[in-house]
Design a protein around this motif. Sequence first.
Motif, PDB file in Angstrom:
ATOM      1  N   ARG A  27     -39.578 -17.533 -27.153  1.00 21.14           N
ATOM      2  CA  ARG A  27     -38.486 -17.796 -26.226  1.00 21.14           C
ATOM      3  C   ARG A  27     -39.089 -18.415 -24.973  1.00 21.14           C
ATOM      4  O   ARG A  27     -40.144 -17.986 -24.500  1.00 21.14           O
ATOM      5  CB  ARG A  27     -37.798 -16.475 -25.880  1.00 21.14           C
ATOM      6  N   GLN A  28     -38.385 -19.432 -24.436  1.00 19.98           N
ATOM      7  CA  GLN A  28     -38.828 -20.057 -23.190  1.00 19.98           C
ATOM      8  C   GLN A  28     -37.644 -20.164 -22.240  1.00 19.98           C
ATOM      9  O   GLN A  28     -36.651 -20.809 -22.554  1.00 19.98           O
ATOM     10  CB  GLN A  28     -39.444 -21.437 -23.441  1.00 19.98           C
ATOM     11  N   ASP A  29     -37.777 -19.528 -21.073  1.00 19.71           N
ATOM     12  CA  ASP A  29     -36.769 -19.651 -20.037  1.00 19.71           C
ATOM     13  C   ASP A  29     -37.123 -20.839 -19.148  1.00 19.71           C
ATOM     14  O   ASP A  29     -38.296 -21.208 -19.036  1.00 19.71           O
ATOM     15  CB  ASP A  29     -36.694 -18.356 -19.227  1.00 19.71           C
ATOM     16  N   PRO A  30     -36.132 -21.446 -18.502  1.00 22.23           N
ATOM     17  CA  PRO A  30     -36.373 -22.665 -17.714  1.00 22.23           C
ATOM     18  C   PRO A  30     -37.508 -22.490 -16.716  1.00 22.23           C
ATOM     19  O   PRO A  30     -37.524 -21.530 -15.933  1.00 22.23           O
ATOM     20  CB  PRO A  30     -35.030 -22.894 -17.019  1.00 22.23           C
ATOM     21  N   GLY A  31     -38.461 -23.393 -16.730  1.00 17.58           N
ATOM     22  CA  GLY A  31     -39.561 -23.361 -15.784  1.00 17.58           C
ATOM     23  C   GLY A  31     -40.574 -22.265 -16.030  1.00 17.58           C
ATOM     24  O   GLY A  31     -41.435 -22.008 -15.185  1.00 17.58           O
ATOM     25  N   LYS A  32     -40.480 -21.619 -17.192  1.00 13.88           N
ATOM     26  CA  LYS A  32     -41.378 -20.496 -17.487  1.00 13.88           C
ATOM     27  C   LYS A  32     -42.254 -20.792 -18.698  1.00 13.88           C
ATOM     28  O   LYS A  32     -42.041 -21.778 -19.409  1.00 13.88           O
ATOM     29  CB  LYS A  32     -40.559 -19.229 -17.770  1.00 13.88           C
ATOM     30  N   GLY A  33     -43.218 -19.898 -18.930  1.00 11.91           N
ATOM     31  CA  GLY A  33     -44.042 -20.004 -20.128  1.00 11.91           C
ATOM     32  C   GLY A  33     -43.299 -19.471 -21.341  1.00 11.91           C
ATOM     33  O   GLY A  33     -42.102 -19.220 -21.306  1.00 11.91           O
ATOM     34  N   LEU A  34     -44.036 -19.302 -22.431  1.00 10.75           N
ATOM     35  CA  LEU A  34     -43.447 -18.861 -23.690  1.00 10.75           C
ATOM     36  C   LEU A  34     -43.657 -17.364 -23.880  1.00 10.75           C
ATOM     37  O   LEU A  34     -44.738 -16.850 -23.604  1.00 10.75           O
ATOM     38  CB  LEU A  34     -44.105 -19.599 -24.862  1.00 10.75           C
ATOM     39  N   THR A  35     -42.631 -16.705 -24.383  1.00  8.72           N
ATOM     40  CA  THR A  35     -42.720 -15.291 -24.722  1.00  8.72           C
ATOM     41  C   THR A  35     -42.613 -15.154 -26.229  1.00  8.72           C
ATOM     42  O   THR A  35     -41.650 -15.631 -26.827  1.00  8.72           O
ATOM     43  CB  THR A  35     -41.598 -14.488 -24.050  1.00  8.72           C
ATOM     44  N   SER A  36     -43.599 -14.514 -26.848  1.00  9.76           N
ATOM     45  CA  SER A  36     -43.568 -14.323 -28.293  1.00  9.76           C
ATOM     46  C   SER A  36     -42.490 -13.315 -28.670  1.00  9.76           C
ATOM     47  O   SER A  36     -42.386 -12.238 -28.072  1.00  9.76           O
ATOM     48  CB  SER A  36     -44.933 -13.833 -28.780  1.00  9.76           C
ATOM     49  N   LEU A  37     -41.675 -13.683 -29.634  1.00  9.66           N
ATOM     50  CA  LEU A  37     -40.605 -12.806 -30.111  1.00  9.66           C
ATOM     51  C   LEU A  37     -41.002 -12.112 -31.419  1.00  9.66           C
ATOM     52  O   LEU A  37     -40.913 -10.891 -31.532  1.00  9.66           O
ATOM     53  CB  LEU A  37     -39.320 -13.607 -30.331  1.00  9.66           C
ATOM     54  N   LEU A  38     -41.391 -12.913 -32.394  1.00 10.30           N
ATOM     55  CA  LEU A  38     -41.715 -12.379 -33.714  1.00 10.30           C
ATOM     56  C   LEU A  38     -42.803 -13.243 -34.332  1.00 10.30           C
ATOM     57  O   LEU A  38     -42.817 -14.466 -34.146  1.00 10.30           O
ATOM     58  CB  LEU A  38     -40.490 -12.381 -34.631  1.00 10.30           C
ATOM     59  N   LEU A  39     -43.694 -12.612 -35.066  1.00 11.64           N
ATOM     60  CA  LEU A  39     -44.713 -13.312 -35.845  1.00 11.64           C
ATOM     61  C   LEU A  39     -44.587 -12.859 -37.284  1.00 11.64           C
ATOM     62  O   LEU A  39     -44.568 -11.647 -37.557  1.00 11.64           O
ATOM     63  CB  LEU A  39     -46.117 -13.008 -35.296  1.00 11.64           C
ATOM     64  N   ILE A  40     -44.467 -13.824 -38.198  1.00 13.45           N
ATOM     65  CA  ILE A  40     -44.376 -13.514 -39.619  1.00 13.45           C
ATOM     66  C   ILE A  40     -45.636 -14.037 -40.294  1.00 13.45           C
ATOM     67  O   ILE A  40     -45.927 -15.235 -40.241  1.00 13.45           O
ATOM     68  CB  ILE A  40     -43.146 -14.163 -40.279  1.00 13.45           C
ATOM     69  N   GLN A  41     -46.378 -13.138 -40.931  1.00  8.04           N
ATOM     70  CA  GLN A  41     -47.562 -13.569 -41.679  1.00  8.04           C
ATOM     71  C   GLN A  41     -47.109 -14.309 -42.932  1.00  8.04           C
ATOM     72  O   GLN A  41     -45.992 -14.116 -43.410  1.00  8.04           O
ATOM     73  CB  GLN A  41     -48.410 -12.356 -42.070  1.00  8.04           C
ATOM     74  N   SER A  42     -48.005 -15.106 -43.491  1.00 10.23           N
ATOM     75  CA  SER A  42     -47.644 -15.910 -44.665  1.00 10.23           C
ATOM     76  C   SER A  42     -47.263 -15.042 -45.863  1.00 10.23           C
ATOM     77  O   SER A  42     -46.509 -15.484 -46.730  1.00 10.23           O
ATOM     78  CB  SER A  42     -48.803 -16.825 -45.054  1.00 10.23           C
ATOM     79  N   SER A  43     -47.749 -13.814 -45.893  1.00  2.00           N
ATOM     80  CA  SER A  43     -47.457 -12.915 -47.023  1.00  2.00           C
ATOM     81  C   SER A  43     -46.151 -12.148 -46.838  1.00  2.00           C
ATOM     82  O   SER A  43     -45.723 -11.423 -47.743  1.00  2.00           O
ATOM     83  CB  SER A  43     -48.603 -11.917 -47.190  1.00  2.00           C
ATOM     84  N   GLN A  44     -45.536 -12.292 -45.662  1.00  2.00           N
ATOM     85  CA  GLN A  44     -44.320 -11.541 -45.376  1.00  2.00           C
ATOM     86  C   GLN A  44     -43.081 -12.405 -45.571  1.00  2.00           C
ATOM     87  O   GLN A  44     -43.141 -13.634 -45.536  1.00  2.00           O
ATOM     88  CB  GLN A  44     -44.375 -11.012 -43.934  1.00  2.00           C
ATOM     89  N   ARG A  45     -41.949 -11.744 -45.727  1.00  2.00           N
ATOM     90  CA  ARG A  45     -40.686 -12.467 -45.889  1.00  2.00           C
ATOM     91  C   ARG A  45     -39.830 -12.392 -44.640  1.00  2.00           C
ATOM     92  O   ARG A  45     -38.999 -13.267 -44.401  1.00  2.00           O
ATOM     93  CB  ARG A  45     -39.906 -11.891 -47.070  1.00  2.00           C
ATOM     94  N   GLU A  46     -40.002 -11.311 -43.853  1.00  2.00           N
ATOM     95  CA  GLU A  46     -39.197 -11.192 -42.649  1.00  2.00           C
ATOM     96  C   GLU A  46     -39.834 -10.211 -41.675  1.00  2.00           C
ATOM     97  O   GLU A  46     -40.688  -9.398 -42.041  1.00  2.00           O
ATOM     98  CB  GLU A  46     -37.771 -10.764 -42.973  1.00  2.00           C
ATOM     99  N   GLN A  47     -39.376 -10.321 -40.413  1.00  2.00           N
ATOM    100  CA  GLN A  47     -39.771  -9.398 -39.360  1.00  2.00           C
ATOM    101  C   GLN A  47     -38.539  -9.135 -38.498  1.00  2.00           C
ATOM    102  O   GLN A  47     -37.709 -10.024 -38.309  1.00  2.00           O
ATOM    103  CB  GLN A  47     -40.884  -9.995 -38.489  1.00  2.00           C
ATOM    104  N   THR A  48     -38.482  -7.914 -37.986  1.00  2.00           N
ATOM    105  CA  THR A  48     -37.329  -7.520 -37.173  1.00  2.00           C
ATOM    106  C   THR A  48     -37.812  -6.902 -35.869  1.00  2.00           C
ATOM    107  O   THR A  48     -38.799  -6.157 -35.841  1.00  2.00           O
ATOM    108  CB  THR A  48     -36.458  -6.510 -37.933  1.00  2.00           C
ATOM    109  N   SER A  49     -37.079  -7.228 -34.799  1.00  2.00           N
ATOM    110  CA  SER A  49     -37.326  -6.601 -33.512  1.00  2.00           C
ATOM    111  C   SER A  49     -35.999  -6.495 -32.782  1.00  2.00           C
ATOM    112  O   SER A  49     -35.436  -7.506 -32.332  1.00  2.00           O
ATOM    113  CB  SER A  49     -38.314  -7.418 -32.679  1.00  2.00           C
ATOM    114  N   GLY A  50     -35.477  -5.304 -32.704  1.00  2.00           N
ATOM    115  CA  GLY A  50     -34.200  -5.105 -32.031  1.00  2.00           C
ATOM    116  C   GLY A  50     -33.088  -5.895 -32.688  1.00  2.00           C
ATOM    117  O   GLY A  50     -32.841  -5.771 -33.886  1.00  2.00           O
TER     118      GLY A  50
END
Lengths: 112, 117
Positions: A37-60
Amino acid sequence: KQEVTQIPAALSVPEGENLVLNCSFTDSAIYNLQWFRQDPGKGLTSLLLIQSSQREQTSGRLNASLDKSSGRSTLYIAASQPGDSATYLCAVCSGNTGKLIFGQGTTLQVKP
Amino acid sequence: GAGVSQTPSNKVTEKGKYVELRCDPISGHTALYWYRQSLGQGPEFLIYFQGTGAADDSGLPNDRFFAVRPEGSVSTLKIQRTERGDSAVYLCASSLDGASGITDTQYFGPGTRLTVL
């Protein structure tokens, strides 16, 4: 050469809606896929990382899926809120140095 | 704990000048990345450090761009003879261990907005 595409470029929804952001990539030989996620004028915030062996990830309220064979990922946002308004970037890691290849992003506006 | 920090937050310079952009990664992170983001675009990879060495500099656009990380922590991106086309936001990211951790999350700093007049 790996290319990442995000559709749509922009999206506007009323508060409370469930929504899906799409990401596609051309080379299925990836190590992982990240959503930021990137808010205007800001850096990037990581939301979710999915490894190649995974099918999905959930956070909230967020759920990301990965289908390597078809070169697609989706980010599902449940019960959207005005605070979710931002640009969402998808990035794949397909080299052994960890460098990320980014899409152009989807700019989301959630209206109260 | 402290995240990735970058200084300055904004830099305005004239065409032809030399600039240095600094990145302080998260303490203990051995992998450090520089990216460049133009308006309306996603970030583009520039260079990757594993410890003190530049393990992948394939994204540097030309020989006016150079980066160092002499002690394996702070990194400096150096741009010589700046051009108007160098104007962009320069982002730095770090991760715990790039060597075995190509699967590690990258944590980004707030970026330095470079404007070349």
